[in-house]
Design a protein around this motif. Structure first.
Motif, PDB file in Angstrom:
ATOM      1  N   ASN A   2      71.208 -23.959-124.106  1.00  0.00           N
ATOM      2  CA  ASN A   2      70.669 -24.889-125.369  1.00  0.00           C
ATOM      3  C   ASN A   2      71.411 -26.319-124.857  1.00  0.00           C
ATOM      4  OD1 ASN A   2      69.638 -22.880-126.512  1.00  0.00           O
ATOM      5  ND2 ASN A   2      71.691 -22.259-127.977  1.00  0.00           N
ATOM      6  N   GLY A   3      71.558 -26.971-123.913  1.00  0.00           N
ATOM      7  CA  GLY A   3      72.006 -28.149-123.376  1.00  0.00           C
ATOM      8  C   GLY A   3      73.550 -28.314-123.511  1.00  0.00           C
ATOM      9  N   LEU A   4      74.230 -27.205-123.653  1.00  0.00           N
ATOM     10  CA  LEU A   4      75.708 -27.359-123.916  1.00  0.00           C
ATOM     11  C   LEU A   4      76.218 -27.632-122.505  1.00  0.00           C
ATOM     12  CD1 LEU A   4      76.689 -24.593-126.260  1.00  0.00           C
ATOM     13  CD2 LEU A   4      76.531 -27.065-126.839  1.00  0.00           C
TER      14      LEU A   4
END
Length: 74
Positions: A2-4
């Motif tokens: 999730n782009g973390l």
């Protein structure tokens, strides 16, 4: 993921930098190391903060960087 951004534990950071964990703790106490994030009471380091800190440690002239000792003359 999730782009973390990836986070490093103090042990992972010490291993990456090839320094003892106590050195990382000392740097934090002395406000000399990378910024950290506390998650659930544990210290974590964002990879972008580590990269920025490492960049700030880079010499601009060989032998003349942050924290480097200047030769004693005269």
């Amino acid at each position: 993921m999730n782009g973390l951004e990836s986070l490093l534990s103090i042990e992972e950071l010490a291993e990456y930098l090839d320094v003892p964990v106590t050195t990382i703790r000392d740097w934090r106490t002395d406000s000399k190391g990378p910024c950290a994030i506390k998650v659930g009471g544990r210290v974590r380091f964002a990879t972008s903060d580590v990269a920025a800190w490492l960049s700030s440690q880079r010499e601009t002239v060989p032998g003349d960087g942050p924290g480097w000792r200047q030769p004693v003359t005269g």
